[in-house]
Scaffold this motif. Structure first.
Motif, PDB file in Angstrom:
ATOM      1  N   VAL A  35      45.508 -12.944 -29.698  1.00 56.12           N
ATOM      2  CA  VAL A  35      45.106 -14.094 -29.095  1.00 56.12           C
ATOM      3  C   VAL A  35      46.092 -14.860 -28.478  1.00 56.12           C
ATOM      4  CG1 VAL A  35      44.144 -16.443 -29.826  1.00 56.12           C
ATOM      5  CG2 VAL A  35      43.333 -14.692 -31.263  1.00 56.12           C
ATOM      6  N   CYS A  36      45.922 -15.182 -26.946  1.00 59.40           N
ATOM      7  CA  CYS A  36      46.849 -15.813 -26.218  1.00 59.40           C
ATOM      8  C   CYS A  36      46.109 -16.809 -25.597  1.00 59.40           C
ATOM      9  CB  CYS A  36      47.267 -14.779 -25.222  1.00 59.40           C
ATOM     10  SG  CYS A  36      47.873 -13.315 -25.766  1.00 59.40           S
ATOM     11  N   LYS A  37      47.100 -17.979 -25.327  1.00 59.04           N
ATOM     12  CA  LYS A  37      46.578 -19.071 -24.431  1.00 59.04           C
ATOM     13  C   LYS A  37      45.504 -18.796 -23.517  1.00 59.04           C
ATOM     14  CE  LYS A  37      49.857 -22.965 -24.671  1.00 59.04           C
ATOM     15  NZ  LYS A  37      50.898 -23.677 -23.890  1.00 59.04           N
ATOM     16  N   GLU A  38      45.562 -17.564 -22.695  1.00 59.11           N
ATOM     17  CA  GLU A  38      44.664 -17.459 -21.525  1.00 59.11           C
ATOM     18  C   GLU A  38      43.699 -16.726 -22.001  1.00 59.11           C
ATOM     19  OE1 GLU A  38      47.988 -17.118 -21.504  1.00 59.11           O
ATOM     20  OE2 GLU A  38      48.895 -17.980 -19.789  1.00 59.11           O
ATOM     21  N   GLY A  39      43.593 -16.196 -23.094  1.00 58.68           N
ATOM     22  CA  GLY A  39      42.320 -15.581 -23.620  1.00 58.68           C
ATOM     23  C   GLY A  39      42.666 -14.524 -24.622  1.00 58.68           C
ATOM     24  N   ASN A  40      41.958 -13.582 -24.994  1.00 56.70           N
ATOM     25  CA  ASN A  40      42.310 -12.528 -25.996  1.00 56.70           C
ATOM     26  C   ASN A  40      42.788 -11.333 -25.312  1.00 56.70           C
ATOM     27  OD1 ASN A  40      41.428 -13.869 -28.228  1.00 56.70           O
ATOM     28  ND2 ASN A  40      39.440 -12.948 -28.082  1.00 56.70           N
ATOM     29  N   VAL A  41      43.533 -10.600 -25.740  1.00 57.87           N
ATOM     30  CA  VAL A  41      44.174  -9.333 -25.161  1.00 57.87           C
ATOM     31  C   VAL A  41      43.928  -8.020 -26.029  1.00 57.87           C
ATOM     32  CG1 VAL A  41      46.349  -8.339 -24.305  1.00 57.87           C
ATOM     33  CG2 VAL A  41      46.052 -10.754 -23.820  1.00 57.87           C
ATOM     34  N   GLN A  53      58.017  -8.385 -20.584  1.00 54.19           N
ATOM     35  CA  GLN A  53      57.575  -8.712 -22.051  1.00 54.19           C
ATOM     36  C   GLN A  53      56.051  -9.362 -21.661  1.00 54.19           C
ATOM     37  OE1 GLN A  53      60.210 -10.737 -24.630  1.00 54.19           O
ATOM     38  NE2 GLN A  53      60.942  -8.604 -25.380  1.00 54.19           N
ATOM     39  N   SER A  54      55.438  -8.890 -21.034  1.00 52.15           N
ATOM     40  CA  SER A  54      54.053  -9.468 -20.603  1.00 52.15           C
ATOM     41  C   SER A  54      52.879  -8.288 -20.858  1.00 52.15           C
ATOM     42  CB  SER A  54      53.949 -10.147 -19.427  1.00 52.15           C
ATOM     43  OG  SER A  54      54.528  -9.233 -18.369  1.00 52.15           O
ATOM     44  N   PHE A  55      51.637  -8.947 -20.835  1.00 52.24           N
ATOM     45  CA  PHE A  55      50.570  -8.252 -20.619  1.00 52.24           C
ATOM     46  C   PHE A  55      49.886  -8.337 -19.217  1.00 52.24           C
ATOM     47  CE2 PHE A  55      50.719  -9.691 -25.042  1.00 52.24           C
ATOM     48  CZ  PHE A  55      50.897  -8.037 -25.620  1.00 52.24           C
ATOM     49  N   VAL A  56      49.637  -7.040 -18.746  1.00 54.45           N
ATOM     50  CA  VAL A  56      49.062  -7.047 -17.365  1.00 54.45           C
ATOM     51  C   VAL A  56      47.784  -6.503 -17.239  1.00 54.45           C
ATOM     52  CG1 VAL A  56      49.393  -6.301 -15.221  1.00 54.45           C
ATOM     53  CG2 VAL A  56      51.431  -6.889 -16.284  1.00 54.45           C
ATOM     54  N   SER A  57      46.711  -7.187 -16.608  1.00 57.12           N
ATOM     55  CA  SER A  57      45.219  -6.820 -16.543  1.00 57.12           C
ATOM     56  C   SER A  57      45.101  -5.437 -15.882  1.00 57.12           C
ATOM     57  CB  SER A  57      44.674  -7.962 -15.870  1.00 57.12           C
ATOM     58  OG  SER A  57      43.225  -7.569 -15.912  1.00 57.12           O
ATOM     59  N   LEU A  62      46.004 -10.560 -13.655  1.00 60.61           N
ATOM     60  CA  LEU A  62      46.321 -11.598 -14.524  1.00 60.61           C
ATOM     61  C   LEU A  62      47.607 -10.913 -15.345  1.00 60.61           C
ATOM     62  CD1 LEU A  62      45.593 -14.082 -16.271  1.00 60.61           C
ATOM     63  CD2 LEU A  62      44.167 -12.657 -17.556  1.00 60.61           C
ATOM     64  N   ILE A  63      48.472 -11.936 -15.557  1.00 61.56           N
ATOM     65  CA  ILE A  63      49.713 -11.711 -16.162  1.00 61.56           C
ATOM     66  C   ILE A  63      50.026 -12.684 -17.293  1.00 61.56           C
ATOM     67  CG2 ILE A  63      52.033 -11.349 -16.290  1.00 61.56           C
ATOM     68  CD1 ILE A  63      51.869 -10.653 -13.372  1.00 61.56           C
ATOM     69  N   ILE A  64      50.025 -12.257 -18.520  1.00 61.76           N
ATOM     70  CA  ILE A  64      50.143 -12.846 -19.722  1.00 61.76           C
ATOM     71  C   ILE A  64      51.444 -12.790 -20.347  1.00 61.76           C
ATOM     72  CG2 ILE A  64      49.233 -13.759 -22.040  1.00 61.76           C
ATOM     73  CD1 ILE A  64      46.525 -12.903 -20.863  1.00 61.76           C
ATOM     74  N   ASP A  65      52.274 -13.954 -20.677  1.00 64.55           N
ATOM     75  CA  ASP A  65      53.596 -13.586 -21.273  1.00 64.55           C
ATOM     76  C   ASP A  65      53.220 -13.511 -22.853  1.00 64.55           C
ATOM     77  OD1 ASP A  65      56.044 -13.776 -21.961  1.00 64.55           O
ATOM     78  OD2 ASP A  65      56.579 -15.932 -21.529  1.00 64.55           O
ATOM     79  N   ILE A  66      54.308 -12.508 -23.371  1.00 66.60           N
ATOM     80  CA  ILE A  66      53.841 -12.375 -24.786  1.00 66.60           C
ATOM     81  C   ILE A  66      54.380 -13.483 -25.577  1.00 66.60           C
ATOM     82  CG2 ILE A  66      55.920 -11.040 -25.358  1.00 66.60           C
ATOM     83  CD1 ILE A  66      54.383  -9.138 -26.987  1.00 66.60           C
TER      84      ILE A  66
END
Length: 71
Positions: A35-41, A53-57, A62-66
């Motif tokens: 669960v991240c601010k921008e949504g589920n990963v 240290q991020s998740f990339v779609s 979309l890039i989400i900082d861990i």
């Protein structure tokens, strides 16, 4: 004295953050949702980039900082 207290506090905070990141990466690698601010990963739709240290779609840009994700 203040510098010593600050250094100990800062090191403790960093160790806590590092253990959280390791745990999140472990969950991600096992296919669990995070669960991240921008949504589920999940590893079905995202890749983990260790350098940033991020998740990339896999599909979007979309890039989400861990650090914005929760346990």
């Amino acid at each position: 004295m203040f510098l010593i207290v600050f250094a100990v506090w800062f090191e403790h905070k960093n160790l806590k953050q590092d253990s959280k990141v390791v745990f999140l990466i472990e969950k991600f690698n096992h296919g669990e949702n995070i669960v991240c601010k921008e949504g589920n990963v999940s590893n079905k739709f995202f890749n983990y980039e260790s350098g940033t240290q991020s998740f990339v779609s896999k599909k979007d840009n979309l890039i989400i900082d861990i650090r914005k994700c929760e346990l």
